[in-house]
Design a protein around this motif. Structure first.
Motif, mmCIF file in Angstrom:
data_model
loop_
_atom_site.group_PDB
_atom_site.id
_atom_site.type_symbol
_atom_site.label_atom_id
_atom_site.label_comp_id
_atom_site.label_asym_id
_atom_site.label_seq_id
_atom_site.Cartn_x
_atom_site.Cartn_y
_atom_site.Cartn_z
ATOM 1 N N LYS A 8 -28.481 1.527 91.725
ATOM 2 C CA LYS A 8 -28.881 2.790 92.288
ATOM 3 C C LYS A 8 -30.304 2.638 92.747
ATOM 4 C CE LYS A 8 -29.764 7.222 90.202
ATOM 5 N NZ LYS A 8 -29.618 8.010 89.040
ATOM 6 N N SER A 68 -25.408 13.246 84.574
ATOM 7 C CA SER A 68 -25.043 12.153 85.480
ATOM 8 C C SER A 68 -26.269 11.302 85.763
ATOM 9 C CB SER A 68 -24.478 12.676 86.802
ATOM 10 O OG SER A 68 -24.102 11.586 87.625
ATOM 11 N N GLY A 70 -25.536 8.532 87.678
ATOM 12 C CA GLY A 70 -25.045 7.816 88.848
ATOM 13 C C GLY A 70 -23.536 7.777 88.913
ATOM 14 N N ALA A 71 -23.034 7.238 90.013
ATOM 15 C CA ALA A 71 -21.597 7.226 90.275
ATOM 16 C C ALA A 71 -20.829 6.058 89.670
ATOM 17 C CB ALA A 71 -21.362 7.260 91.785
ATOM 18 N N GLU A 307 -22.032 10.975 92.695
ATOM 19 C CA GLU A 307 -22.910 10.409 93.716
ATOM 20 C C GLU A 307 -24.231 11.170 93.744
ATOM 21 O OE1 GLU A 307 -22.280 7.779 95.325
ATOM 22 O OE2 GLU A 307 -20.102 7.523 95.254
ATOM 23 N N ASP A 308 -25.300 10.473 94.085
ATOM 24 C CA ASP A 308 -26.617 11.109 94.144
ATOM 25 C C ASP A 308 -26.619 12.354 95.018
ATOM 26 O OD1 ASP A 308 -28.093 9.267 92.535
ATOM 27 O OD2 ASP A 308 -28.028 7.830 94.172
ATOM 28 N N PRO A 325 -30.982 11.724 89.888
ATOM 29 C CA PRO A 325 -30.632 11.254 91.230
ATOM 30 C C PRO A 325 -31.653 10.275 91.774
ATOM 31 C CG PRO A 325 -31.737 13.345 91.406
ATOM 32 C CD PRO A 325 -31.613 13.044 89.921
ATOM 33 N N PRO A 451 -22.640 3.667 98.005
ATOM 34 C CA PRO A 451 -23.574 4.287 98.938
ATOM 35 C C PRO A 451 -24.939 4.492 98.301
ATOM 36 C CG PRO A 451 -22.128 5.949 98.016
ATOM 37 C CD PRO A 451 -21.623 4.634 97.511
ATOM 38 N N ASN A 452 -25.957 4.336 99.115
ATOM 39 C CA ASN A 452 -27.320 4.494 98.653
ATOM 40 C C ASN A 452 -28.175 4.785 99.879
ATOM 41 O OD1 ASN A 452 -30.090 3.818 97.917
ATOM 42 N ND2 ASN A 452 -29.218 3.111 95.985
ATOM 43 N N GLU A 453 -28.487 6.042 100.067
ATOM 44 C CA GLU A 453 -29.162 6.478 101.281
ATOM 45 C C GLU A 453 -30.473 5.748 101.515
ATOM 46 O OE1 GLU A 453 -31.186 10.582 103.112
ATOM 47 O OE2 GLU A 453 -30.008 10.632 101.257
ATOM 48 N N ALA A 479 -19.975 -0.898 97.431
ATOM 49 C CA ALA A 479 -19.901 -0.350 96.074
ATOM 50 C C ALA A 479 -19.667 -1.437 95.039
ATOM 51 C CB ALA A 479 -18.800 0.694 95.995
#
Length: 601
Positions: A8, A68, A70-71, A307-308, A325, A451-453, A479
């Motif tokens: 993450k 949470s 993370g995913a 997810e974040d 997040p 995913p990681n913006e 992923a």
């Protein structure tokens, strides 16, 4: 030694650790430094240092708290193998296992008095005495004894191997050096509560070694042995007698997603134990009724895999009570818009973003000149200005690996090890190298856990710059990039983008940069780097540590092991009705004291 990986950003990127992580903490202890703060409890408690708050005489409160971090899916009850030792997995399992120490919010080391105590009884040779709490038991009621510490030593011992070959250790452990660091292992009655360990050489991180991991009585039973037989075979180095035990430790707790290991083989030593697992959704921990220390404040703690991008909305909807997040400008703005519905935790972290080269045979970046060309075109300042400064106006490009910009010795280390040659983008210089090396058009796959913006944005910035220089940058975010069998595990990439998360261990970098070490994922090797790390890791003198770090940093810059980018800003948030949620700079992240979280009346 222990290290952690996550996939993450902001508290990660595939975050491995700069330091040894403490297992589920207990209470008390006097540290070398302190900070002030406030917290509540089942009642209310004043925080007088960076360690756990003193909640007094509490009982576990019914109810559940949803968090949470993370995913990624939960991996295993055994989070100490190279394939399961991640920040995400450790965030869960560290609530279930007790260690002899833990890190406070600023990296200060505290003794975990719930499990026991330790004291240095000799400097020459370095000798430490450990005493296990007389009342300490596994959740199945079995006493925690010296045999459990012997097992912890054994799984970190390369001398237990196949045919005398250290390249074929019996135990698939993320940490492998304790057998040489402490050659004789724990000395004491294996059925007792006291043992001593004698180090072969001075060890600056002696208090961080992992002397308590998994239940020896379970491993012994699964191998058809008594606990005493298992412990004695480990101490005697009888590898032939330990094959079944090692096979179970390596794989016996591995299950399919959604299926927990049988409770009979998965007892815990900490305040929480496994309750349920919904594949792709969540893992719920329940309070360990047999816990011998300060009980968990709340009966259930559910880790949801979110997810974040969805965390803030889930917090607003009260589907989540605590979130960790990836820090982005948008995320912070969304949180601030929630006003007094939530509390926001922010601060520095001991986590740093970096680009690591793949040095395996046949990879383009085994060529130092191509590594130099790539470093010339990576727009580090642009990345920091656009992605990090909006969150931390004081953020700068990071030019070291073993010290952080907010630490007092950062400038001293950087000035001695780095001349600024990659501070500014040099497209023409990179072009020239590629042309001279007949390497124009070299494909560079940058892998990260998606995913990681923020990482996607980083790769886009690198592509815009480095394509102009003559590279062909490909976004290889996936992923499964860091998963077992994924591209990183297979060595099928040119550059890996992730973060190391730490807590301040002095010699942890040896496990990352030295030849053949478990977390040297890119297979880097430099004999001089190895030698300098050995000098650092066998000295108790802070002055030696400082000088060795300068030497190591310079070697890693000259050889371009990889490219540091920035230190992560920390950001988390919790519902206003959740007490005792406190930011930490360490790799344990926001859940470091989750056993103290409680919903206000």
């Amino acid at each position: 030694m222990r290290f952690q990986r996550v996939s993450k950003a902001v508290a990660v990127g595939a975050a491995m650790a700069l330091a040894l992580s403490a297992c589920a903490p207990g209470g008390g202890g006097d540290p070398a430094a302190s900070e002030s703060g406030a917290a509540g409890g089942n009642g209310s408690a004043e925080v007088t240092n960076s360690g756990l708050a003193d909640l007094g005489d509490i009982t576990t409160k019914d109810g559940a708290i949803n968090v949470s971090i993370g995913a990624p899916e939960f991996l295993s009850y055994n989070g100490f193998t190279p394939n399961t030792y991640s920040t995400y997995n450790s965030g869960i399992v560290d609530r279930m296992f007790a260690g002899f120490s833990y890190f406070g919010t600023d990296g200060t080391l505290y003794p975990n008095e719930d499990l026991g105590s330790y004291e240095k009884v000799s400097d020459d040779p370095l000798t430490i005495k450990y005493t296990i709490n007389e009342n300490a038991v596994w959740s199945d009621g079995t006493p925690i004894t010296v045999a459990d510490s012997v097992l912890a030593w054994g799984v970190q011992n390369l001398n237990l191997n196949e045919g005398g070959d250290k390249e074929k250790p019996l135990f698939n452990s993320v940490s492998v050096d304790l057998g040489d660091t402490v050659p004789k292992g724990p000395q004491g009655d294996v059925a007792g509560k006291e043992f001593t360990v004698e180090f072969a050489a001075p060890d600056p991180d002696w208090a961080l070694q992992s002397w308590m991991l998994h239940p020896a009585h379970v491993v012994a039973k699964e191998a058809g042995m008594s606990t005493e037989e298992l412990a004695n075979a480990i101490l005697a180095g009888e590898s032939d007698k330990l094959k079944e035990a090692a096979e179970f430790w390596n794989d016996g707790w591995v299950t399919n997603p959604g299926t927990l290991p049988d409770e009979a083989i998965s007892p815990v030593s900490g305040p929480y134990k496994l309750g349920s697992w919904k594949a792709g959704e969540s893992v719920t921990l329940v309070a360990n009724e047999e816990y011998y220390g300060t009980p968990a404040a709340t009966k259930e703690l559910t880790f949801r895999f979110v997810e974040d991008a969805a965390m803030v909305q889930a917090l607003q909807n009260k589907d989540l009570d605590v979130i960790n997040p990836q820090p982005t400008v948008d995320t912070l703005s969304q949180l601030e818009a929630l006003g007094d519905q939530i509390n926001i935790q922010k601060g520095d972290t001991l986590t740093w973003e970096h680009l690591d080269f793949n040095f395996t045979e046949g990879n383009a970046f085994t060529n130092l000149e191509l590594r130099r060309a790539f470093a010339m075109c990576v727009p580090r300042q642009n990345i920091v200005d656009n992605l990090i400064k909006p969150l931390n106006p004081e953020a700068i490009v990071m030019n070291a690996r073993e010290v952080f910009p907010f630490q007092d010795n950062y400038e001293d280390v950087v000035s001695a090890s780095y001349d600024g040659r990659y501070d500014e983008v040099d497209i023409e210089g990179a072009k020239k190298i590629l042309e001279e090396q007949d390497a124009v058009g070299t494909k560079v796959r940058i892998g990260y856990s998606a995913p990681n913006e923020r990482r996607t944005n980083q790769v886009a910035a690198i592509k815009s710059s480095c394509d102009e220089a003559g590279f062909e940058i490909e976004d290889d975010g996936d992923a499964k990039f860091f998963a077992p069998g994924g591209a990183q595990d297979r060595g099928d990439y040119e550059v890996a983008l992730f973060a190391w998360a730490g807590s301040g261990q002095i010699s942890s970098g040896q496990n990352i940069y030295a030849t053949g070490k478990p977390q040297n994922f890119g297979k880097y090797s430099n004999e001089q780097v190895d030698a300098e790390w050995e000098t650092l890791a066998t000295s108790l003198d802070p002055a030696v540590h400082q000088e060795q770090v300068k030497k190591i940093e310079k070697l890693l810059w000259d050889d371009l092991y990889g490219i540091p980018v920035f230190a992560h800003p920390g950001l988390s948030a919790s519902g206003s009705d959740i007490q005792n949620v406190r930011h930490t700079a360490t790799q344990d992240q926001i859940v470091w004291n989750a056993n103290q979280w409680v919903r206000a009346e």
